[in-house]
Design a protein around this motif. Structure first.
Motif, PDB file in Angstrom:
ATOM      1  N   LEU A 130       0.865  -1.184   0.000  1.00 23.80           N
ATOM      2  CA  LEU A 130       0.000   0.000   0.000  1.00 23.80           C
ATOM      3  C   LEU A 130       0.898   1.228   0.000  1.00 23.80           C
ATOM      4  O   LEU A 130       1.428   1.630   1.034  1.00 23.80           O
ATOM      5  CB  LEU A 130      -0.926  -0.002   1.221  1.00 23.80           C
ATOM      6  N   VAL A 131       1.062   1.820  -1.163  1.00 21.95           N
ATOM      7  CA  VAL A 131       1.954   2.969  -1.322  1.00 21.95           C
ATOM      8  C   VAL A 131       1.327   4.217  -0.723  1.00 21.95           C
ATOM      9  O   VAL A 131       1.935   4.923   0.087  1.00 21.95           O
ATOM     10  CB  VAL A 131       2.294   3.181  -2.812  1.00 21.95           C
ATOM     11  N   ASP A 132       0.089   4.510  -1.113  1.00 18.65           N
ATOM     12  CA  ASP A 132      -0.653   5.641  -0.561  1.00 18.65           C
ATOM     13  C   ASP A 132      -2.129   5.460  -0.880  1.00 18.65           C
ATOM     14  O   ASP A 132      -2.512   4.558  -1.634  1.00 18.65           O
ATOM     15  CB  ASP A 132      -0.126   6.988  -1.080  1.00 18.65           C
ATOM     16  N   PHE A 133      -2.961   6.302  -0.298  1.00 21.69           N
ATOM     17  CA  PHE A 133      -4.402   6.260  -0.585  1.00 21.69           C
ATOM     18  C   PHE A 133      -5.012   7.578  -0.146  1.00 21.69           C
ATOM     19  O   PHE A 133      -4.397   8.344   0.613  1.00 21.69           O
ATOM     20  CB  PHE A 133      -5.090   5.085   0.133  1.00 21.69           C
ATOM     21  N   LYS A 134      -6.218   7.841  -0.632  1.00 19.60           N
ATOM     22  CA  LYS A 134      -6.964   9.008  -0.156  1.00 19.60           C
ATOM     23  C   LYS A 134      -8.355   8.584   0.266  1.00 19.60           C
ATOM     24  O   LYS A 134      -8.933   7.645  -0.295  1.00 19.60           O
ATOM     25  CB  LYS A 134      -7.026  10.109  -1.206  1.00 19.60           C
ATOM     26  N   ILE A 135      -8.866   9.265   1.272  1.00 20.12           N
ATOM     27  CA  ILE A 135     -10.237   9.043   1.724  1.00 20.12           C
ATOM     28  C   ILE A 135     -10.922  10.394   1.869  1.00 20.12           C
ATOM     29  O   ILE A 135     -10.267  11.440   1.896  1.00 20.12           O
ATOM     30  CB  ILE A 135     -10.301   8.276   3.066  1.00 20.12           C
ATOM     31  N   GLU A 136     -12.242  10.336   1.958  1.00 24.25           N
ATOM     32  CA  GLU A 136     -13.026  11.515   2.306  1.00 24.25           C
ATOM     33  C   GLU A 136     -13.749  11.227   3.614  1.00 24.25           C
ATOM     34  O   GLU A 136     -14.025  10.069   3.943  1.00 24.25           O
ATOM     35  CB  GLU A 136     -14.005  11.871   1.190  1.00 24.25           C
ATOM     36  N   ILE A 137     -14.032  12.281   4.342  1.00 25.33           N
ATOM     37  CA  ILE A 137     -14.640  12.168   5.664  1.00 25.33           C
ATOM     38  C   ILE A 137     -15.991  12.883   5.652  1.00 25.33           C
ATOM     39  O   ILE A 137     -16.116  13.969   5.084  1.00 25.33           O
ATOM     40  CB  ILE A 137     -13.731  12.781   6.744  1.00 25.33           C
ATOM     41  N   GLY A 138     -16.989  12.262   6.267  1.00 22.86           N
ATOM     42  CA  GLY A 138     -18.315  12.863   6.358  1.00 22.86           C
ATOM     43  C   GLY A 138     -18.716  13.114   7.798  1.00 22.86           C
ATOM     44  O   GLY A 138     -18.256  12.433   8.714  1.00 22.86           O
ATOM     45  N   ARG A 139     -19.572  14.111   7.982  1.00 22.63           N
ATOM     46  CA  ARG A 139     -20.150  14.399   9.301  1.00 22.63           C
ATOM     47  C   ARG A 139     -21.570  13.848   9.350  1.00 22.63           C
ATOM     48  O   ARG A 139     -22.355  14.068   8.421  1.00 22.63           O
ATOM     49  CB  ARG A 139     -20.212  15.901   9.557  1.00 22.63           C
ATOM     50  N   VAL A 140     -21.887  13.149  10.422  1.00 19.54           N
ATOM     51  CA  VAL A 140     -23.258  12.732  10.665  1.00 19.54           C
ATOM     52  C   VAL A 140     -23.651  13.238  12.044  1.00 19.54           C
ATOM     53  O   VAL A 140     -22.799  13.434  12.924  1.00 19.54           O
ATOM     54  CB  VAL A 140     -23.440  11.200  10.574  1.00 19.54           C
ATOM     55  N   TYR A 141     -24.942  13.439  12.246  1.00 16.13           N
ATOM     56  CA  TYR A 141     -25.425  14.019  13.490  1.00 16.13           C
ATOM     57  C   TYR A 141     -26.433  13.092  14.148  1.00 16.13           C
ATOM     58  O   TYR A 141     -27.364  12.606  13.504  1.00 16.13           O
ATOM     59  CB  TYR A 141     -26.067  15.388  13.227  1.00 16.13           C
TER      60      TYR A 141
ATOM     61  N   GLU B 164     -15.610   6.429  -1.248  1.00 18.24           N
ATOM     62  CA  GLU B 164     -15.269   5.056  -1.625  1.00 18.24           C
ATOM     63  C   GLU B 164     -13.840   4.754  -1.230  1.00 18.24           C
ATOM     64  O   GLU B 164     -13.027   5.663  -1.005  1.00 18.24           O
ATOM     65  CB  GLU B 164     -15.419   4.843  -3.138  1.00 18.24           C
ATOM     66  N   ILE B 165     -13.531   3.473  -1.129  1.00 20.09           N
ATOM     67  CA  ILE B 165     -12.147   3.013  -1.018  1.00 20.09           C
ATOM     68  C   ILE B 165     -11.995   1.936  -2.076  1.00 20.09           C
ATOM     69  O   ILE B 165     -12.638   0.887  -2.014  1.00 20.09           O
ATOM     70  CB  ILE B 165     -11.827   2.451   0.375  1.00 20.09           C
ATOM     71  N   SER B 166     -11.173   2.210  -3.080  1.00 18.10           N
ATOM     72  CA  SER B 166     -11.023   1.294  -4.208  1.00 18.10           C
ATOM     73  C   SER B 166      -9.659   1.537  -4.841  1.00 18.10           C
ATOM     74  O   SER B 166      -8.964   2.485  -4.470  1.00 18.10           O
ATOM     75  CB  SER B 166     -12.135   1.535  -5.240  1.00 18.10           C
ATOM     76  N   PRO B 167      -9.249   0.710  -5.811  1.00 18.58           N
ATOM     77  CA  PRO B 167      -7.982   0.982  -6.503  1.00 18.58           C
ATOM     78  C   PRO B 167      -7.959   2.334  -7.213  1.00 18.58           C
ATOM     79  O   PRO B 167      -6.883   2.817  -7.557  1.00 18.58           O
ATOM     80  CB  PRO B 167      -7.867  -0.183  -7.493  1.00 18.58           C
ATOM     81  N   ASP B 168      -9.131   2.949  -7.426  1.00 23.08           N
ATOM     82  CA  ASP B 168      -9.159   4.312  -7.966  1.00 23.08           C
ATOM     83  C   ASP B 168      -8.527   5.304  -7.003  1.00 23.08           C
ATOM     84  O   ASP B 168      -8.019   6.350  -7.419  1.00 23.08           O
ATOM     85  CB  ASP B 168     -10.608   4.756  -8.220  1.00 23.08           C
ATOM     86  N   SER B 169      -8.597   5.016  -5.700  1.00 23.21           N
ATOM     87  CA  SER B 169      -8.161   5.974  -4.686  1.00 23.21           C
ATOM     88  C   SER B 169      -6.935   5.494  -3.912  1.00 23.21           C
ATOM     89  O   SER B 169      -6.629   6.023  -2.837  1.00 23.21           O
ATOM     90  CB  SER B 169      -9.311   6.262  -3.707  1.00 23.21           C
ATOM     91  N   MET B 170      -6.223   4.492  -4.454  1.00 21.71           N
ATOM     92  CA  MET B 170      -5.036   3.958  -3.794  1.00 21.71           C
ATOM     93  C   MET B 170      -3.929   3.764  -4.821  1.00 21.71           C
ATOM     94  O   MET B 170      -4.198   3.661  -6.014  1.00 21.71           O
ATOM     95  CB  MET B 170      -5.338   2.592  -3.163  1.00 21.71           C
ATOM     96  N   ARG B 171      -2.700   3.684  -4.341  1.00 25.45           N
ATOM     97  CA  ARG B 171      -1.596   3.156  -5.145  1.00 25.45           C
ATOM     98  C   ARG B 171      -1.219   1.811  -4.562  1.00 25.45           C
ATOM     99  O   ARG B 171      -0.894   1.713  -3.372  1.00 25.45           O
ATOM    100  CB  ARG B 171      -0.387   4.103  -5.146  1.00 25.45           C
ATOM    101  N   LEU B 172      -1.267   0.790  -5.397  1.00 25.40           N
ATOM    102  CA  LEU B 172      -1.019  -0.583  -4.978  1.00 25.40           C
ATOM    103  C   LEU B 172       0.038  -1.190  -5.882  1.00 25.40           C
ATOM    104  O   LEU B 172      -0.137  -1.226  -7.099  1.00 25.40           O
ATOM    105  CB  LEU B 172      -2.310  -1.407  -5.058  1.00 25.40           C
TER     106      LEU B 172
END
Length: 253
Positions: free
Chosen positions: A173-184, A196-204
């Motif tokens: 796992l070289v790197d990856f990006k995520i997004e964070i959401g707020r819920v109440y 999402e978390i997928s190979p689109d958002s990671m370097r593998l």
């Protein structure tokens, strides 16, 4: 499932109103983009793979107590997720030098970093998602200091989980990006992993050969993107190992 009102369409996904208040249907497209959508293509089967892989990763995170927006997969291209307010940041975790970090700092790609480095980009396609500091984030009110502490904790927990998971199947796992959401919940706010978390958002990268198994295959014209994503799915047990690549991958329910 009947098609509902479209809420938003991005580069890789479409969001529709969910069947119940507080839910959203997330549809994965076959569109592939790179360099802030300057390079585009439609790659048949990509959306199916990303839907199934994102389900796999999000379910795993939920199971170890890392909260996500994922509720359930509906079909081959759609999943039901919890509606949330997206923090306008891309959270990037880097374990090895690659991509823009390698270029910015003149570090050879693949160099192990002394420790995981967490970076933040402001989510704005027109600006090219510029890199920002915690000082920018605080000054413009995108997130509070408590939010940033929680986001850092979530990012590092996701990194621990994904790094171990990938290492177990021979992938770095070289790197990856995520997004964070707020819920109440009433007046109480929680932060959760969203998007999402997928190979689109990671370097593998394959540990032994260095073969790229992520969207860099598309960025750099290194071969078939669906072949790369199918290989990741097979190693993780999302697809049968004896399966061969087909345009419309047949996945396990």
């Amino acid at each position: 499932m009947a098609r509902r009102k479209k809420i938003y369409e991005g580069k890789a996904k479409i969001l529709y109103e969910g069947p119940e208040p507080g839910t959203i249907v997330q549809y994965f497209k076959d569109d592939a983009t790179a360099f802030n959508a300057q390079k585009k293509d439609v790659i048949e089967g990509k959306g199916v793979l990303n839907n199934r892989l994102s389900e796999f990763f999000m379910t795993g995170l939920n199971n170890i107590g890392v909260p996500t927006h994922f509720l359930k997969r509906l079909n081959m291209r759609e999943q039901l997720v919890r509606a949330c307010e997206i923090v306008p940041l891309e959270v990037i975790v880097r374990n090895f030098a690659a991509g823009t970090l390698a270029k910015r700092l003149g570090i050879e790609e693949g160099t192990p970093l002394p420790r995981p480095i967490v970076e933040y980009c402001y989510k704005d396609d027109k600006l090219g998602d510029p890199l920002v500091t915690e000082e920018h984030i605080a000054a413009f009110g995108w997130a509070s200091q408590q939010d940033m502490d929680d986001i850092l904790s979530l990012a590092l927990r996701v990194n621990d989980y994904l790094s171990g998971l990938m290492y177990g199947v021979g992938i770095k796992l070289v790197d990856f990006k995520i997004e964070i959401g707020r819920v109440y919940d009433g007046d109480y706010q929680r932060l959760i992993v969203a998007d999402e978390i997928s190979p689109d958002s990671m370097r593998l990268w394959d540990i032994e050969t260095g073969q790229k198994l992520d969207k860099d295959v598309f960025r750099r014209d290194l071969g078939s993107l669906t072949d790369a994503y199918t290989e990741v799915a097979k190693r993780l047990g999302v697809m049968p190992k004896q399966a061969t690549h087909v345009a419309k991958p047949k996945l396990i329910n």
